[in-house]
Motif scaffolding. Sequence first.
Motif, PDB file in Angstrom:
ATOM      1  N   GLY A  75       0.748  -1.234   0.074  1.00 28.04           N
ATOM      2  CA  GLY A  75      -0.046  -0.075  -0.020  1.00 28.04           C
ATOM      3  C   GLY A  75       0.871   1.293  -0.002  1.00 28.04           C
ATOM      4  O   GLY A  75       0.133   2.308  -0.145  1.00 28.04           O
ATOM      5  N   GLY A  76       2.087   1.205   0.098  1.00 27.69           N
ATOM      6  CA  GLY A  76       2.994   2.448   0.300  1.00 27.69           C
ATOM      7  C   GLY A  76       2.959   3.038  -1.422  1.00 27.69           C
ATOM      8  O   GLY A  76       2.389   2.262  -2.202  1.00 27.69           O
ATOM      9  N   GLY A  77       3.559   4.286  -1.292  1.00 27.77           N
ATOM     10  CA  GLY A  77       3.788   4.753  -2.876  1.00 27.77           C
ATOM     11  C   GLY A  77       3.789   6.336  -2.707  1.00 27.77           C
ATOM     12  O   GLY A  77       4.411   6.833  -1.670  1.00 27.77           O
ATOM     13  N   LEU A  78       3.731   6.775  -3.665  1.00 28.80           N
ATOM     14  CA  LEU A  78       3.954   8.456  -3.639  1.00 28.80           C
ATOM     15  C   LEU A  78       2.578   9.343  -3.564  1.00 28.80           C
ATOM     16  O   LEU A  78       1.698   8.685  -4.632  1.00 28.80           O
ATOM     17  CB  LEU A  78       4.687   8.618  -5.190  1.00 28.80           C
ATOM     18  CG  LEU A  78       4.854  10.187  -5.418  1.00 28.80           C
ATOM     19  CD1 LEU A  78       5.815  11.120  -4.402  1.00 28.80           C
ATOM     20  CD2 LEU A  78       5.450  10.544  -6.746  1.00 28.80           C
ATOM     21  N   VAL A  79       2.487  10.256  -2.898  1.00 26.44           N
ATOM     22  CA  VAL A  79       1.314  10.770  -2.587  1.00 26.44           C
ATOM     23  C   VAL A  79       1.599  12.401  -2.505  1.00 26.44           C
ATOM     24  O   VAL A  79       2.634  12.637  -1.865  1.00 26.44           O
ATOM     25  CB  VAL A  79       0.179  10.224  -1.494  1.00 26.44           C
ATOM     26  CG1 VAL A  79       1.035  10.447  -0.296  1.00 26.44           C
ATOM     27  CG2 VAL A  79      -1.063  10.929  -1.505  1.00 26.44           C
ATOM     28  N   GLN A  80       0.519  13.104  -2.970  1.00 27.38           N
ATOM     29  CA  GLN A  80       0.906  14.657  -2.635  1.00 27.38           C
ATOM     30  C   GLN A  80       0.495  14.836  -1.437  1.00 27.38           C
ATOM     31  O   GLN A  80      -0.314  14.416  -0.685  1.00 27.38           O
ATOM     32  CB  GLN A  80      -0.187  15.364  -3.833  1.00 27.38           C
ATOM     33  CG  GLN A  80       0.383  15.250  -5.316  1.00 27.38           C
ATOM     34  CD  GLN A  80      -0.401  16.227  -6.133  1.00 27.38           C
ATOM     35  OE1 GLN A  80      -1.496  16.507  -5.725  1.00 27.38           O
ATOM     36  NE2 GLN A  80       0.083  16.453  -7.244  1.00 27.38           N
ATOM     37  N   PRO A  81       0.884  16.198  -0.911  1.00 23.21           N
ATOM     38  CA  PRO A  81       0.524  16.692   0.451  1.00 23.21           C
ATOM     39  C   PRO A  81      -0.820  16.827   0.450  1.00 23.21           C
ATOM     40  O   PRO A  81      -1.424  17.342  -0.459  1.00 23.21           O
ATOM     41  CB  PRO A  81       1.231  17.863   0.560  1.00 23.21           C
ATOM     42  CG  PRO A  81       2.313  17.634  -0.286  1.00 23.21           C
ATOM     43  CD  PRO A  81       1.982  16.822  -1.431  1.00 23.21           C
ATOM     44  N   GLY A  82      -1.513  16.095   1.757  1.00 23.95           N
ATOM     45  CA  GLY A  82      -2.951  16.340   1.779  1.00 23.95           C
ATOM     46  C   GLY A  82      -3.735  15.108   1.707  1.00 23.95           C
ATOM     47  O   GLY A  82      -4.877  14.901   1.642  1.00 23.95           O
ATOM     48  N   GLY A  83      -2.900  14.344   0.874  1.00 28.13           N
ATOM     49  CA  GLY A  83      -3.563  13.242   0.253  1.00 28.13           C
ATOM     50  C   GLY A  83      -3.657  11.903   1.128  1.00 28.13           C
ATOM     51  O   GLY A  83      -3.373  12.139   2.648  1.00 28.13           O
ATOM     52  N   SER A  84      -4.082  10.811   0.837  1.00 27.70           N
ATOM     53  CA  SER A  84      -4.198   9.647   1.655  1.00 27.70           C
ATOM     54  C   SER A  84      -3.748   8.365   1.002  1.00 27.70           C
ATOM     55  O   SER A  84      -3.646   8.105  -0.039  1.00 27.70           O
ATOM     56  CB  SER A  84      -5.893   9.451   1.847  1.00 27.70           C
ATOM     57  OG  SER A  84      -6.458  10.517   2.357  1.00 27.70           O
ATOM     58  N   LEU A  85      -3.351   7.517   2.164  1.00 27.83           N
ATOM     59  CA  LEU A  85      -2.783   6.308   1.539  1.00 27.83           C
ATOM     60  C   LEU A  85      -3.401   5.309   2.582  1.00 27.83           C
ATOM     61  O   LEU A  85      -3.708   5.748   3.759  1.00 27.83           O
ATOM     62  CB  LEU A  85      -1.276   6.301   1.441  1.00 27.83           C
ATOM     63  CG  LEU A  85      -0.613   6.575   0.184  1.00 27.83           C
ATOM     64  CD1 LEU A  85       0.942   6.528   0.570  1.00 27.83           C
ATOM     65  CD2 LEU A  85      -0.867   5.919  -0.895  1.00 27.83           C
ATOM     66  N   ARG A  86      -3.472   3.878   2.347  1.00 25.31           N
ATOM     67  CA  ARG A  86      -3.936   2.827   3.086  1.00 25.31           C
ATOM     68  C   ARG A  86      -2.900   1.732   3.189  1.00 25.31           C
ATOM     69  O   ARG A  86      -2.720   1.150   2.073  1.00 25.31           O
ATOM     70  CB  ARG A  86      -5.378   2.349   2.784  1.00 25.31           C
ATOM     71  CG  ARG A  86      -5.756   1.346   3.973  1.00 25.31           C
ATOM     72  CD  ARG A  86      -7.071   0.571   3.499  1.00 25.31           C
ATOM     73  NE  ARG A  86      -7.879  -0.041   4.604  1.00 25.31           N
ATOM     74  CZ  ARG A  86      -8.390  -1.051   4.332  1.00 25.31           C
ATOM     75  NH1 ARG A  86      -8.521  -1.541   2.979  1.00 25.31           N
ATOM     76  NH2 ARG A  86      -9.332  -1.596   5.316  1.00 25.31           N
ATOM     77  N   LEU A 110      -3.277   0.807   8.250  1.00 25.08           N
ATOM     78  CA  LEU A 110      -3.034   2.031   8.488  1.00 25.08           C
ATOM     79  C   LEU A 110      -3.581   2.920   7.469  1.00 25.08           C
ATOM     80  O   LEU A 110      -3.034   2.959   6.324  1.00 25.08           O
ATOM     81  CB  LEU A 110      -1.630   2.254   8.929  1.00 25.08           C
ATOM     82  CG  LEU A 110      -1.299   3.585   9.463  1.00 25.08           C
ATOM     83  CD1 LEU A 110      -1.730   3.752  10.995  1.00 25.08           C
ATOM     84  CD2 LEU A 110       0.309   3.844   9.403  1.00 25.08           C
ATOM     85  N   GLN A 111      -4.701   3.608   7.638  1.00 26.11           N
ATOM     86  CA  GLN A 111      -5.243   4.638   6.831  1.00 26.11           C
ATOM     87  C   GLN A 111      -4.612   5.988   7.517  1.00 26.11           C
ATOM     88  O   GLN A 111      -4.798   6.543   8.512  1.00 26.11           O
ATOM     89  CB  GLN A 111      -6.724   4.751   7.447  1.00 26.11           C
ATOM     90  CG  GLN A 111      -7.393   5.863   6.331  1.00 26.11           C
ATOM     91  CD  GLN A 111      -7.547   5.438   4.969  1.00 26.11           C
ATOM     92  OE1 GLN A 111      -7.560   4.237   4.676  1.00 26.11           O
ATOM     93  NE2 GLN A 111      -7.170   6.411   4.215  1.00 26.11           N
ATOM     94  N   MET A 112      -4.095   6.497   6.431  1.00 27.10           N
ATOM     95  CA  MET A 112      -3.121   7.791   6.525  1.00 27.10           C
ATOM     96  C   MET A 112      -4.030   8.717   5.857  1.00 27.10           C
ATOM     97  O   MET A 112      -4.034   8.740   4.376  1.00 27.10           O
ATOM     98  CB  MET A 112      -1.908   7.602   5.995  1.00 27.10           C
ATOM     99  CG  MET A 112      -1.320   6.502   6.865  1.00 27.10           C
ATOM    100  SD  MET A 112       0.832   6.346   6.444  1.00 27.10           S
ATOM    101  CE  MET A 112       0.515   5.853   4.699  1.00 27.10           C
ATOM    102  N   ASN A 113      -4.309   9.919   6.418  1.00 26.73           N
ATOM    103  CA  ASN A 113      -5.060  10.955   5.842  1.00 26.73           C
ATOM    104  C   ASN A 113      -4.197  12.271   6.030  1.00 26.73           C
ATOM    105  O   ASN A 113      -3.431  12.297   7.046  1.00 26.73           O
ATOM    106  CB  ASN A 113      -6.331  11.144   6.269  1.00 26.73           C
ATOM    107  CG  ASN A 113      -7.404  10.013   5.988  1.00 26.73           C
ATOM    108  OD1 ASN A 113      -7.278   9.324   5.039  1.00 26.73           O
ATOM    109  ND2 ASN A 113      -8.262   9.589   6.991  1.00 26.73           N
TER     110      ASN A 113
END
Length: 120
Positions: A8-19, A79-82
């Motif tokens: 579930g990892g990766g590249l995301v912009q600030p303010g984004g979400s990953l699980r 782990l839900q990351m917002n």
Amino acid sequence: QVQLVESGGGLVQPGGSLRLSCAASGTIFSINVMGWYRQAPGKERELVATITGGTTNYADFVKGRFTISRDNAKNTVYLQMNSLKPEDTAVYYCKLDQRSTLLAAFRGYWGQGTQVTVSS
């Protein structure tokens, strides 16, 4: 033996979400704690969140933004990351601490880690 596999990892912009997900396999005892840790370049590994039974624990820097949960039937922790921030960039590791009985010592197992990069 116990194996932990994160995804579930990766590249995301600030303010984004990953699980993130972490699936445990092997001999899993009911007396256990599952958690997420992270390690940024040049820094020590630090606790992000843990869950045991229905009790959760969070580091202050993720409270209100991250949520840890688990599916006991699947031996999987999430782990839900917002509201992600650049400072959340790190390798995130899953950990399982367990013991076979209340009198036994805990034994810890680590996953291989998954990279989370927060950048525009």
